[in-house]
Design an enzyme around this catalytic site. Sequence first.
Site, PDB file in Angstrom:
ATOM      1  N   LYS A 505      36.308  37.368  32.413  1.00  0.00           N
ATOM      2  CA  LYS A 505      37.620  37.448  33.054  1.00  0.00           C
ATOM      3  C   LYS A 505      37.470  37.693  34.552  1.00  0.00           C
ATOM      4  O   LYS A 505      36.384  38.085  35.009  1.00  0.00           O
ATOM      5  CB  LYS A 505      38.416  38.587  32.415  1.00  0.00           C
ATOM      6  CG  LYS A 505      37.736  39.941  32.580  1.00  0.00           C
ATOM      7  CD  LYS A 505      38.351  41.001  31.696  1.00  0.00           C
ATOM      8  CE  LYS A 505      37.691  42.331  31.939  1.00  0.00           C
ATOM      9  NZ  LYS A 505      37.968  43.300  30.886  1.00  0.00           N
ATOM     10  N   TYR A 745      40.774  47.538  67.037  1.00  0.00           N
ATOM     11  CA  TYR A 745      42.183  47.897  66.998  1.00  0.00           C
ATOM     12  C   TYR A 745      42.403  49.404  67.125  1.00  0.00           C
ATOM     13  O   TYR A 745      41.604  50.186  66.615  1.00  0.00           O
ATOM     14  CB  TYR A 745      42.807  47.439  65.672  1.00  0.00           C
ATOM     15  CG  TYR A 745      43.105  45.962  65.633  1.00  0.00           C
ATOM     16  CD1 TYR A 745      43.934  45.373  66.587  1.00  0.00           C
ATOM     17  CD2 TYR A 745      42.560  45.162  64.641  1.00  0.00           C
ATOM     18  CE1 TYR A 745      44.195  44.007  66.541  1.00  0.00           C
ATOM     19  CE2 TYR A 745      42.821  43.808  64.580  1.00  0.00           C
ATOM     20  CZ  TYR A 745      43.647  43.233  65.537  1.00  0.00           C
ATOM     21  OH  TYR A 745      43.910  41.910  65.488  1.00  0.00           O
TER      22      TYR A 745
HETATM   23  C1  LIG Z   1      36.976  44.029  30.407  1.00  0.00           C
HETATM   24  C2  LIG Z   1      36.943  44.436  29.023  1.00  0.00           C
HETATM   25  C3  LIG Z   1      35.724  44.764  28.397  1.00  0.00           C
HETATM   26  C4  LIG Z   1      34.417  44.841  29.121  1.00  0.00           C
HETATM   27  O1  LIG Z   1      34.248  46.096  29.708  1.00  0.00           O
HETATM   28  P1  LIG Z   1      32.987  46.449  30.604  1.00  0.00           P
HETATM   29  O2  LIG Z   1      33.150  47.881  30.927  1.00  0.00           O
HETATM   30  O3  LIG Z   1      33.074  45.583  31.805  1.00  0.00           O
HETATM   31  O4  LIG Z   1      31.809  46.140  29.779  1.00  0.00           O
HETATM   32  C5  LIG Z   1      35.750  45.032  27.035  1.00  0.00           C
HETATM   33  N1  LIG Z   1      36.909  44.998  26.337  1.00  0.00           N
HETATM   34  C6  LIG Z   1      38.088  44.721  26.915  1.00  0.00           C
HETATM   35  C7  LIG Z   1      39.331  44.715  26.095  1.00  0.00           C
HETATM   36  C8  LIG Z   1      38.163  44.443  28.279  1.00  0.00           C
HETATM   37  O5  LIG Z   1      39.329  44.173  28.855  1.00  0.00           O
END
Ligand SMILES: *Cc1c(COP(=O)(O)O)cnc(C)c1O
Length: 851
Positions: A505, A745
């Site tokens: 993702k 700035y």
């Molecule tokens: C992003 C996510 C993970 C992965 O978590 P990490 O800490 O990056 O390993 C697992 N389960 C769900 C539902 C997530 O949204």
Amino acid sequence: MSISSLITRANYITDYYKEFRYKQLLTDSRKLAIPHDTIFFAIKGQRHDGHNFIKKLYDKGVRYFIIEDEEAALRNFKNAQEAEGAQLLLVKNSIRALQELAAHHRKQFKLPVIGITGSNGKTIIKEWLSELLADSFQIIKSPKSYNSQIGVPLSVWELSEEHTLAIFEAGISQPHEMEYLEPIIQPNIGIFTNLGSAHDEGFKDRLEKATEKAKLFENCKYLISRDIYSAVNTAILHLKERKGDPHFFGWTTQDVSIYPSAVDMRYLDPNVGGVNVGLYDPHTNQKLNFYLPFSNPAHVENCLHCIVTMLLFEYKEKEIQEKINKLKAVEMRLELKQGIFNCSLIDDTYNNDFGGLQVALDFLLQQSNKPKRTVILSDMPEENQKGLYEKIFQLCAKKGVGRVIAIGENIKRTLLPDTETLIDVKFFTTTEDFLGDFADGDIRFGNEAILIKGARKFEFEKIVEALELKVHGTKLEINLNSLAHNLDYFRSLISPRTRIMAMVKAFGYGSGSNFEIAHLLQYHRVDYLAVAYVDEGIALRNEGIRTPIMVMNPSIDSFEKMYVHKLEPEIYSVATLKRYVEYAKEKAYHLNLAEFGADIKDVFKIHLKLDTGMNRLGFATSDLPILLSLIKAVGESLEVASVFTHLAAADDNQMDDFSSQQIKEFEEWAAELEQQLGYSFLRHAVNSAGIIRFKNAHFEMVRLGLGLYGIDSSKKAQEYLLPISSLKATISQIKVVHPNESIGYSRKGKVERISKIATIAIGYADGYDRRFGNGVGKVYLHGELAPTIGNICMDMCMVDVTEIEDAKEGDEVIIFGEYPTVTDLANTIGTIPYEILTNVSERVKRIFYAD
Ligand SMILES: *Cc1c(COP(=O)(O)O)cnc(C)c1O
């Protein structure tokens, strides 16, 4: 004929040597090239059993199989007829058989063989030597870093009559491994590169590691090594006591008696972009002077090993210097670059040999996100080998290459077999001829993946230059091998039966496009991918990803799109489940009508998320009755593929009671669901930190995210992971600023002495948080950290480089990478690594590479 009659017991694999001599040995079924010429070694690995791929290979035309598990091999076939013509040779151990065959092959040849081992530098020394010695020898070398128990025999197998020098590397991670590699390589010249921390965990101490490595040199006539590693010295002394006195060519900064022909090496002048060294010729004891065009100490050390080797072959001072001048600090990596006309380029302009070509073609195949594949290739150094170019064209065709652009006088003379290969070949005599035609528009590219691979003298970097899309400045480099390493690490933590869902993702946690990453994960047979939104899933499908994909946040108007692209929704509420059930019922009905009695049924797979304490998305316990009745109403065409939950504090040991409670509740829910539905599904609960910390909660699948990208938020396993990304920017300008002036700035930046201030091309719009301003953030260049000064601007920021004398305009600075790490940055501004990674904005160019 009974099925077991297919099997022949082979007590001595070497009895088959004559029959196998000119065939290809294969251990990875994905790398099949020329089936009828291939012998497949079925190896039982930790996760994959080669025996499972026998049928698939048989169907593609492979007939020879070396097996170690009779039952597993026969399971591929229903009866003897189905396996007509197959030869299954049963051995005790497939890897040992492969090694014995290669060792026997090695015995057929008498030639100088250089064996290289040590912790670092093996591959670069091998590449450099093969370039430095190329004028005098026909050289065979291990492709890339093929130095393992399997890589070594595969490399040595390519040795043939026309070679006059061989260079092979050997790597080990545990005691006793070298005992198998030595007889395969049988080096007569040894190079012990150095001794560092790599694989320390596999050995009792450094001395044991050095002693094991030194076993490669049991039968060496000459041994080249440096004296500053005391474990190495001791190991070599032991070897000397046992084996008499091989001729040692050590190079030394001290005066150590175990090196009778030690070259006295002194760094004279390390300040001129390189170093001057003086050393004594071990043959004549005459003092020689060299200038090494490197300032990096590792490169200097590697280069000295090469010089001593050349002295051994009696090269003269002047000749050595000339050749050293042409060495470049090699990019030992295959770089994936964005090309013009929507092409992607694989830049492999340093290496050109048959073994390397095979590796690069596999990389091309793995990155198969473009429909067309082209290879641009020059003459090869091993060209005396009979039929080499024919073999190359055949290999390209098998690997799905549609077009080869062949450049060079010799490759041009190849007679193409006209019918078999459906490959378009264009010949050119020189690189300039090709570039001329390209400039005139006579040769075109579009929407394809192009591998560019040529010997140094063809200067293929000019081709890369012409085809590369020019984007300036700030870039995020992503090492695909490190990603694969991290995946392997997590695989070692889970049972072979547990599946992995890889979280890609947010564009692969900010890696940019997740295509390259998804392709790699698919290649390494990850079981599931998960994305946040439907569009991300569709993009992956359009790029040819076939791995099952779960979408975590499907919108209710996207069900049809998901169905078309075979995406599986996460369902987390009664409202969405209702909508989905309606959709599925209707769709299943239409499908059945349309199929005119066909018994193909579409199954709608869903993933149910239970909320056990996170209080984000997910069903509550009280939803259970309605959940079940809705699912049951659809009947067989709706399938619960998995049920899962998410831990709220998996990385925090203060919260372990809470996490255990979540896990327990989840288990009970899942059991209830399973009983009510009447079938089982995959259960999953843990993320990266959870995989490491809750071994009892892996269930049938785990969800791997951040760990894949090299970060362990629980900090327990950080040392086993490799960082995968590195954010880099360049210095646009350097100014001298006086104490009465200000910087940036709001005039926030002030200096107390005359200072050198560099403006670098990265700002908060690129993801470099404003909180890094005014000295909070530090960037890395020339081996030192430089603090920011003044506020961070939108597209740039300023850093104080007063202390860094060498800093100049155009220099590259590292924002994060190996050092400082993403976690370091997160800590300085009080956030988490996830945010730093995903903040890197889309306009930052991504470069994917494999080393
Ligand atoms: C992003 C996510 C993970 C992965 O978590 P990490 O800490 O990056 O390993 C697992 N389960 C769900 C539902 C997530 O949204």
